[in-house]
Design a protein around this motif. Structure first.
Motif, mmCIF file in Angstrom:
data_model
loop_
_atom_site.group_PDB
_atom_site.id
_atom_site.type_symbol
_atom_site.label_atom_id
_atom_site.label_comp_id
_atom_site.label_asym_id
_atom_site.label_seq_id
_atom_site.Cartn_x
_atom_site.Cartn_y
_atom_site.Cartn_z
ATOM 1 N N ARG A 1 0.855 -1.194 0.000
ATOM 2 C CA ARG A 1 0.000 0.000 0.000
ATOM 3 C C ARG A 1 0.891 1.244 0.000
ATOM 4 O O ARG A 1 1.789 1.377 0.844
ATOM 5 C CB ARG A 1 -0.894 -0.024 1.230
ATOM 6 N N VAL A 2 0.653 2.127 -0.934
ATOM 7 C CA VAL A 2 1.484 3.327 -1.078
ATOM 8 C C VAL A 2 0.954 4.408 -0.137
ATOM 9 O O VAL A 2 -0.251 4.677 -0.100
ATOM 10 C CB VAL A 2 1.482 3.821 -2.538
ATOM 11 N N LEU A 3 1.860 5.008 0.631
ATOM 12 C CA LEU A 3 1.503 5.953 1.689
ATOM 13 C C LEU A 3 2.223 7.271 1.486
ATOM 14 O O LEU A 3 3.336 7.303 0.962
ATOM 15 C CB LEU A 3 1.915 5.382 3.056
ATOM 16 N N ARG A 4 1.623 8.350 1.973
ATOM 17 C CA ARG A 4 2.252 9.665 1.900
ATOM 18 C C ARG A 4 3.066 9.969 3.149
ATOM 19 O O ARG A 4 2.584 9.818 4.273
ATOM 20 C CB ARG A 4 1.179 10.740 1.729
ATOM 21 N N ARG A 5 4.291 10.385 2.936
ATOM 22 C CA ARG A 5 5.106 10.972 4.010
ATOM 23 C C ARG A 5 4.973 12.486 3.870
ATOM 24 O O ARG A 5 5.141 13.014 2.766
ATOM 25 C CB ARG A 5 6.559 10.520 3.865
ATOM 26 N N ARG A 6 4.678 13.169 4.952
ATOM 27 C CA ARG A 6 4.460 14.617 4.869
ATOM 28 C C ARG A 6 5.399 15.382 5.785
ATOM 29 O O ARG A 6 5.725 14.935 6.883
ATOM 30 C CB ARG A 6 3.010 14.958 5.230
ATOM 31 N N ARG A 7 5.742 16.570 5.302
ATOM 32 C CA ARG A 7 6.667 17.432 6.036
ATOM 33 C C ARG A 7 5.925 18.183 7.138
ATOM 34 O O ARG A 7 4.884 18.799 6.890
ATOM 35 C CB ARG A 7 7.292 18.399 5.049
ATOM 36 N N ALA A 8 6.465 18.140 8.351
ATOM 37 C CA ALA A 8 5.864 18.863 9.470
ATOM 38 C C ALA A 8 6.726 20.031 9.916
ATOM 39 O O ALA A 8 6.239 20.917 10.615
ATOM 40 C CB ALA A 8 5.666 17.912 10.647
#
Ligand code: SF4
Length: 730
Positions: free
Chosen positions: A489-496
């Motif tokens: 499953r492809v997931l988003r990594r997001r910048r915090a």
């Protein structure tokens, strides 16, 4: 700066969902170049207040849960030991800051000089299974087009290569779990071989609860691990074979299934090929013989086979493998034997049943799909396939002749360091091979023999400490991107949060270097731009991402590959057919081989200067991840598990005059390790266990052998012969 983001954990392949938020009180940013020494004691001393609060987020894999690694992950963002500007090693061996312009100029000159003197294949790249999909994709392109080398491979070779090879062989496709993890919840029976998820990925355990409560959880492990112990209250089983005998055990289970009439004849007839040869290959593995080979009682073998067959008829049965059975010189055949057993029972592709392998590293799945493997191009394509080469040449806008052929698998790549026809200039991205690779002493010698070593890292890891140039790179909370979890499953990594001013992304570094080296294709520092190219590159390949984009991931849509454009993705594979041309899964007969892993060089007739050797197995602890380069620097984790300890059975310890807590020496022809002893009846008397997270005198991989599986290139991490004796290393 956002300072709040829904993202996923930076560590393992479960990719637990988490939310990062800015806390009320912030601590000062790290001082450039301060305390770069990777010492556990330093981590405890520093213990900064994290820049971000971490909370678990509801998601199908973790359901809000995190393990202690995830809870503490933000503490590394402002760790005082973080590298925050490029560091150049001087003639005195000390790293000192240099500008980015100077760093890139030195690398460009080193690459050009190496290519001119030795040829392009004297430049090498070693990647990592923790890199985002975008980085893994661009790293393969960078190696082949900007550096012009075939010599790229990655640390997933140490992790997933055997199971991947077995999956390709049997199904024509390799996706760790070909079904959503939550499917396990309703299983009646789960056979788990060589995986200790209760320690390595604790939120996983909730998916075992149903089978465990029904008495259907069966764990195969030479140790009574936390996962094995979890079986007991529910009436499950723990099979405790001799290390290195998993293949024989699996052949014995297949024998019982066939000879007790437990096989699914209809499924075998309709969906498989090669059954008759399989039957012949397991004929000599009757339970009593397997007992003599493995140490597992014949009655337990029969009970296991019957429970699996019964489970398949009721709520469903699953067979899951992990590194314990795969990290062997016959790892591909062992994973194949597990798949053969699953096929006999009619599990793969059936409703509420299946076979899967548990990917370990954060992007261990995506990391093996986009072209950082020696033998692959993006989309899980073979680099030797003319159609695949033509496809990628068109995507990259270059003549097909500019794409090099296959390179060297990881162990052979590391063995080539400094050799006359080997790698002289090496780039390392997201790996700490000085601790994580087998025969670590030889690896460190190889690193020291290089003419130029560049390491991209957050910290001065044991590998970075050897580097001529260390390039500081962004951590997970400071970057955008995607990863692919153990379910495919492809997931988003997001910048915090923004990175420290002197830190750059690896995409930026590759782009600048590609420009300086006049690469014949364009590169990008923008993750979404790279992903758009990755999508097109993957189109039509086994791992097809062409229907996935950032917008749908940001909406929270589930994206399981293969996900061709216009489709809705594939949460469950193989429901109608397997990926081979005829749609059938293939039984491949396998038999145990004489171990390539040799006894210590000093041993003659099974004895040596310190008596009869014992069998060493290596593995992980709950608090640490891989080489420990990150988790050893987390104060709370380092305090809980500050050092390696040798797990040894009390009877074996008594024979050597070893008491609990004593220092012991563990040695063989490759090296010597010293740590305290932990006496436990959870391990077999002839076997000892050492975690591999620790460096230097506690480094388990000083003892492991760089022998590899001939099909996958997987090293033999789980079987080394050693002497154990009282007293610290000499
Ligand atoms: Fe992170 Fe894995 Fe722990 Fe989940 S189980 S919090 S992904 S290390």
């Amino acid at each position: 700066m956002t300072k709040s983001a829904d993202t996923h954990c930076p560590y393992c392949a479960l990719q637990c969902a988490m939310t990062l938020k800015s806390p009320a009180a912030l601590t000062p940013a790290p001082q450039p170049g301060s305390d770069p020494v990777p010492a556990t004691a330093a981590a405890v001393r520093e213990a900064p207040v994290a820049l971000l609060d971490v909370t678990g987020r509801d998601f199908p894999t973790n359901r809000g849960g995190l393990c202690r690694k995830g809870w503490t992950s933000a503490s590394l963002l402002n760790h005082a030991g973080r590298v925050t500007e490029p560091l150049l090693k001087g003639a005195d061996g000390v790293h000192r800051p240099v500008s980015w312009d100077k760093a890139l100029e030195l690398i460009t000159a080193a690459v050009k000089d190496t290519r001119a003197r030795y040829g392009a294949d004297a430049v090498g790249v070693f990647g990592g299974g923790g890199l985002t999909n975008e980085k893994a994709y661009q790293l393969g392109k960078f190696a082949r087009l900007a550096l012009g080398t075939s010599r790229i491979d990655y640390n997933g070779r140490f992790c997933m290569s055997s199971a991947a090879a077995a999956g390709m062989r049997a199904f024509g496709l390799d996706r760790g779990l070909p079904f959503p993890l939550a499917d396990l919840d309703s299983a009646s029976t789960i056979l788990m071989l060589g995986s200790n998820v209760a320690e390595t990925m604790p939120p996983f355990v909730q998916h075992l609860q149903g089978a465990r409560d029904a008495g259907g959880l069966i764990v195969v492990d030479p140790r009574r691990s936390a996962t094995a112990a979890f079986t007991s209250d529910g009436g499950g089983l723990h099979l405790q074979p001799l290390p290195g005998t998993d293949l024989a055990l699996l052949l014995g289970l297949s024998h019982v299934v066939i000879h007790e009439g437990l096989a699914d004849a209809g499924y075998i007839e309709a969906r498989t090929a090669g059954y008759d040869a399989l039957v012949r290959s397991v004929a000599s593995y009757w339970p009593e013989r397997v007992q003599s080979l493995t140490g597992v009682p014949a009655g337990l073998l029969r009970d296991t086979a019957r429970r699996l067959a019964d489970g398949a008829r009721r709520g469903g049965s699953y067979i899951l493998t992990g590194r314990g059975v795969e990290q062997h010189v016959d790892g591909t055949d062992t994973a194949t034997a597990a798949i053969n057993l699953a096929l006999l029972l009619g599990l793969p592709g059936s409703a509420r049943s299946g076979y899967g392998t548990l990917t370990g590293q954060g992007n261990g799945q995506g990391g093996r799909e986009h072209g950082q493997k020696a033998d692959q191009l993006p989309g899980y394509r073979k680099i030797t396939d003319p159609a695949a080469r033509a496809h990628m040449a068109a995507i990259w806008g270059v003549p097909e002749s500019l794409i090099p052929g296959p390179g060297l698998p990881a162990v052979q790549l590391l063995k080539s360091l400094g050799q006359s026809d080997g790698v002289r200039c090496l780039f390392v991205h997201g790996a700490n091979v000085a601790v994580s690779a087998p025969d670590a002493n030889a690896v460190i010698a190889g690193l020291r023999s290089l003419e130029f070593l560049v390491v991209c890292d957050f910290f001065l890891s044991e590998t970075a400490a050897e580097a001529d140039l260390v390039l500081p790179v962004t951590q997970w909370a400071e970057e955008e991107g995607t990863l692919t979890n153990l379910e495919g499953r492809v997931l988003r990594r997001r910048r915090a949060i923004a990175p420290p001013p002197g830190v750059r992304s690896e995409l930026w570094i590759m782009t600048r270097l590609a420009e300086a080296l006049d690469a014949p294709s364009t590169f990008s520092e923008d993750p979404e731009t790279v992903f758009e190219e990755l999508r097109r590159a993957s189109e039509g390949g086994l791992a097809d991402y062409s229907g996935i984009d950032y917008a749908m991931l940001d909406r929270g849509e589930a994206a399981y590959w293969p996900y061709p454009a216009g489709s809705t993705g594939t949460p469950r594979l193989f429901r109608e057919s397997f990926a081979h041309a005829d749609g059938r899964a293939v039984f491949t007969p396998v038999t145990p081989r004489r171990r390539a892993s040799s006894p210590p060089a000093e041993v003659a007739d099974g004895a040596g200067p310190f008596g009869t050797p014992m069998t060493l197995i290596t593995g992980r602890l709950m608090e640490h991840y891989q080489s420990g380069a990150q988790t050893r620097r987390v104060a709370a984790l380092a305090a809980a598990q500050p050092e390696a300890r040798l797990q040894i059975h009390p009877a074996a310890a008594a024979a050597q005059g070893i008491a609990a807590g004593d220092f012991v020496s563990i040695s063989n022809g490759r090296g010597e390790v010293s740590c305290r002893a932990e006496l436990s009846t959870d391990i077999r008397p002839e076997t000892v266990f050492l975690p591999f997270h620790f460096p230097e005198l506690e480094s388990a991989n000083r003892l492991t052998e760089a022998a590899t599986d001939p099909i996958s290139g997987m090293p033999e991490f789980k079987f080394s012969q050693v002497w154990v004796r009282a007293g610290a290393a000499s």
